[in-house]
Design an enzyme around this catalytic site. Structure first.
Site, short mmCIF file in Angstrom:
data_model
loop_
_atom_site.label_atom_id
_atom_site.label_comp_id
_atom_site.label_asym_id
_atom_site.label_seq_id
_atom_site.Cartn_x
_atom_site.Cartn_y
_atom_site.Cartn_z
N ASP A 1 10.19 70.18 50.10
CA ASP A 1 10.50 68.85 50.64
C ASP A 1 10.46 67.77 49.56
O ASP A 1 9.87 67.96 48.49
CB ASP A 1 9.45 68.46 51.70
CG ASP A 1 9.53 69.32 52.95
OD1 ASP A 1 10.31 70.29 52.95
OD2 ASP A 1 8.81 69.00 53.91
N HIS B 1 6.54 71.22 47.81
CA HIS B 1 7.28 70.00 47.44
C HIS B 1 7.78 70.15 46.01
O HIS B 1 6.95 70.30 45.10
CB HIS B 1 6.37 68.78 47.59
CG HIS B 1 5.89 68.56 49.00
ND1 HIS B 1 4.87 69.31 49.56
CD2 HIS B 1 6.34 67.73 49.98
CE1 HIS B 1 4.70 68.93 50.82
NE2 HIS B 1 5.57 67.97 51.10
#
Ligand code: ZN
Length: 387
Positions: free
Chosen positions: A194, A339
């Site tokens: 993400d 991430h």
């Protein structure tokens, strides 16, 4: 102070390299001292980088119009190089090219019906060159040493390619994580990243995935896409999935339905403009959703993905913790949250991705996981895992 930082960074790189070598790729990929790599010119996208030996090269929504093939680390005492020719759609076979030359001028913009690859010199005495093409969404059986891959004069065309050098007599695996050939009977997981794309860490993760023929899903922020379109194009070429995370990390439960639709549509439009593929998946920032959010998500044709393994990499920014958390919890069907904006996460992936492949996990996208384990995802539904 500066010197110390440089030294520490150097030590980290060496340690990472050592770890990577120790926990390396599947045996067949390293059995030969010698590797082949392929690049493709996809219509509308241009030339890709060279993909690693055994890695799949295809781009959903487009097709290659030319190939280039090369070799790494030719053993001493051998002569010759890699040679190849292609048959453009509706035309005769092109001339024989070698060692990195474009198989045909990409300006032709014609799809290709077939390809042949072979060695000259003494290389063929020691090695086989295997290759497989993707036709009609399926990877064909491997062929080798000048045999025709593809089906000339059948109105089909090549969508992708993978090539690999093996020592004479070795056989490539019938089923493999390499290149989209997903075996539904073997474990599979979806790594998800993400908050990117990120110019320095995202390509590192893509390189590592490419080395094991794995794929991941990137839930990107729309506002970070301008200027990084090339990264999205590479994700597509590598078979990765791009999902929407919102434009600027808005908490969706605090927006009106129109606001939810607006940030997701703007993000999807930007992604589609950058790489030609419109997302079918999304992840709510912070995992925040409710029935109203999911209803809007569904009306946009998107499926939502939560996670079953939360590395909390954004919080501790510690590669060892990320590695340990994933390896001690991972199970078939998991969706792993990371991430790709943090360097320690890219460091962790240098170890995690080859090790997960070594443990037999097929690294697939969330949509592939949904397709193989649940017959496909339903827009407006949210998925935590598939098992
Ligand atoms: Zn986020």
């Amino acid at each position: 102070m500066m010197k110390k930082t440089v030294k520490l960074t150097f030590v980290t790189i060496i340690l990472t390299l050592l770890l990577t070598v120790c926990m390396s790729a599947p045996a067949w990929a390293t059995a030969g001292p010698y590797q082949a790599h392929a690049a493709a010119y996809f219509a509308g996208l241009g030339w890709t980088d060279y993909a690693a030996d055994g890695a799949a090269l295809y781009a959903p929504g487009t097709y290659p119009v030319s190939f280039r093939f090369g070799l790494n680390g030719q053993p001493e005492g051998t002569t010759g190089t890699i040679q190849y020719q292609v048959k453009p759609f509706g035309q005769g076979w092109g001339g024989i090219c070698e060692n990195g030359q474009p198989a045909i001028a990409p300006e032709n913009a014609a799809s290709m019906e077939a390809v042949r690859i072979f060695f000259n010199g003494t290389l063929g005495d020691y090695f086989d060159i295997y290759y497989s093409v993707r036709v009609g969404g399926q990877w064909c059986e491997w062929v080798k040493n000048g045999e025709i891959a593809g089906a000339p004069d059948t109105s089909t065309y090549i969508e992708g390619i993978k090539i690999s050098i093996l020592l004479k007599g070795e056989v490539p695996p019938a089923t493999s994580v390499i290149g989209g050939g997903i075996d539904p009977n073997r474990p599979m997981i979806a790594l998800t990243f993400d908050d990117g794309p990120n110019g320095s860490n995202t390509p590192r993760i893509l390189n590592r995935l490419e080395q094991v023929g794995g794929r991941a899903t990137f839930f990107v922020l729309g506002n970070l896409v301008p200027g990084r379109e090339y990264l999205l194009q590479r994700m597509v070429a590598d078979g990765c999935e791009i999902g929407a995370h919102t434009w600027n990390h808005e908490t969706l439960t605090k927006l009106t339905p129109d606001g939810v639709a607006s940030t997701l549509n703007r993000t999807c439009d930007t992604i589609q403009g950058a790489c030609g593929v419109r997302p079918v998946s999304m992840r709510p920032p912070g995992g925040g959703y409710n029935a109203s959010v999911l209803s809007t998500v569904g009306s946009l044709g998107l499926s939502a993905y939560y996670w079953s393994i939360d590395t909390r990499d954004w919080e501790h920014k510690n590669a060892a913790k990320t590695i340990d958390h994933v390896l001690s919890n991972v199970r078939d069907g998991d969706i792993v949250l990371m991430h790709d904006i943090w360097t320690p996460t890219a460091d962790a992936c240098d170890v995690l991705i080859p090790e997960l492949a070594n443990r037999g996990y097929q690294l697939v996208t969330v949509s592939e996981l949904a397709a193989y384990r649940a017959g496909g995802a339903v827009p407006g539904q949210i998925y935590y895992k598939f098992r």
